[in-house]
Design a protein around this motif. Structure first.
Motif, PDB file in Angstrom:
ATOM      1  N   LYS A 169       0.850  -1.375  -0.050  1.00 35.95           N
ATOM      2  CA  LYS A 169       0.093   0.062  -0.011  1.00 35.95           C
ATOM      3  C   LYS A 169       0.218   1.333   0.091  1.00 35.95           C
ATOM      4  N   TYR A 170       2.044   1.284   0.527  1.00 37.54           N
ATOM      5  CA  TYR A 170       3.130   2.483   0.673  1.00 37.54           C
ATOM      6  C   TYR A 170       3.751   2.541   0.089  1.00 37.54           C
ATOM      7  N   GLN A 171       3.657   1.662  -0.164  1.00 34.40           N
ATOM      8  CA  GLN A 171       5.135   1.854  -1.932  1.00 34.40           C
ATOM      9  C   GLN A 171       6.442   1.333  -0.384  1.00 34.40           C
ATOM     10  N   ASN A 172       7.429   2.888  -0.944  1.00 31.76           N
ATOM     11  CA  ASN A 172       8.288   3.230  -0.420  1.00 31.76           C
ATOM     12  C   ASN A 172       8.961   4.395   1.223  1.00 31.76           C
ATOM     13  N   LYS A 173       7.292   4.597   1.142  1.00 31.12           N
ATOM     14  CA  LYS A 173       6.933   5.969   1.911  1.00 31.12           C
ATOM     15  C   LYS A 173       6.936   5.139   3.140  1.00 31.12           C
ATOM     16  N   ARG A 174       7.593   5.035   3.746  1.00 30.38           N
ATOM     17  CA  ARG A 174       7.818   4.605   5.263  1.00 30.38           C
ATOM     18  C   ARG A 174       7.483   4.760   6.385  1.00 30.38           C
ATOM     19  N   ALA A 175       6.969   6.599   5.972  1.00 28.93           N
ATOM     20  CA  ALA A 175       6.620   7.799   7.050  1.00 28.93           C
ATOM     21  C   ALA A 175       5.482   7.665   6.957  1.00 28.93           C
ATOM     22  N   ALA A 176       5.206   7.666   5.518  1.00 29.04           N
ATOM     23  CA  ALA A 176       3.391   7.744   5.538  1.00 29.04           C
ATOM     24  C   ALA A 176       3.020   6.277   6.141  1.00 29.04           C
ATOM     25  N   TRP A 177       3.919   5.602   5.974  1.00 28.34           N
ATOM     26  CA  TRP A 177       2.955   4.095   6.824  1.00 28.34           C
ATOM     27  C   TRP A 177       3.292   4.204   8.539  1.00 28.34           C
TER      28      TRP A 177
END
Length: 198
Positions: A169-177
């Motif tokens: 769902k968040y791909q490589n966007k760890r901060a968004a997760w």
């Protein structure tokens, strides 16, 4: 020897939607978490076999496997319990007071925890722990499940930042997760754990 079992989720696979999608929860729980359970059982069996044979030539390997898979199993079990479809409120009572004492404010705690989660090198976790020796709450990072931990602490709250935990769902966007994950936090579970370890 009693083998470890993959625990059932405390909610349906789709219960954490839309923050945590069903496909990721299924893959994360049924495949990834199960791998750690299987690895833990295998490591314990191999160490039992080594004791029976008196052959410890591979003890370093199996002890490392025990630490890695055992920690992975324990952290994942905590991770599932730390989330709820009704999550996202702020902590209350004794835990809220302790967070304010040790981190100056809930916002200060949340910011530090999020920053620790986003900054973990490679794969790992951010973990809120109670340190009985220091008599305080601390935020730790755990790389590869078991690195950078402290002896004797009791984990209370954790977020998984291995890519398998959020990548669909968040791909490589760890901060968004990590930011989205806060809306799932089951503070009732965390408060109960804190009450037991104090």
């Amino acid at each position: 020897m009693m083998s470890h079992q993959l625990p059932e989720l405390p909610y349906a696979y789709n219960a954490l939607e839309p923050v945590y999608d069903e496909a990721t929860v299924r893959l994360h729980h049924d495949a990834h978490h199960k791998t750690y359970v299987d690895g833990l059982n295998n490591a314990e069996a191999k160490l039992a076999e080594a004791r029976e044979k008196g052959d410890f030539s591979l003890v370093k390997h199996w002890e490392r496997e025990l630490a890695f898979h055992g920690s992975g199993h324990l952290l994942h079990t905590l991770f599932w319990m730390n989330m709820s479809p009704q999550g996202g409120r702020t902590p209350s009572d004794a835990l809220a007071a302790r967070i304010n004492q040790d981190f100056n404010s809930f916002e200060g705690f949340k910011n530090q925890f999020s920053a620790a989660a986003v900054a973990v090198e490679g794969s790992g976790w951010a973990v809120l722990v109670w340190n009985p020796e220091f008599q305080k709450l601390e935020i730790l990072q755990a790389e590869k499940h078991q690195n950078l931990t402290q002896w004797g602490v009791a984990p209370l709250l954790t977020v998984d930042v291995w890519e398998h935990a959020y990548y669909l769902k968040y791909q490589n966007k760890r901060a968004a997760w990590v930011e989205a994950w806060w809306s799932l936090v089951n503070w009732t579970d965390v408060e109960e754990r804190f009450a037991k370890v104090r």
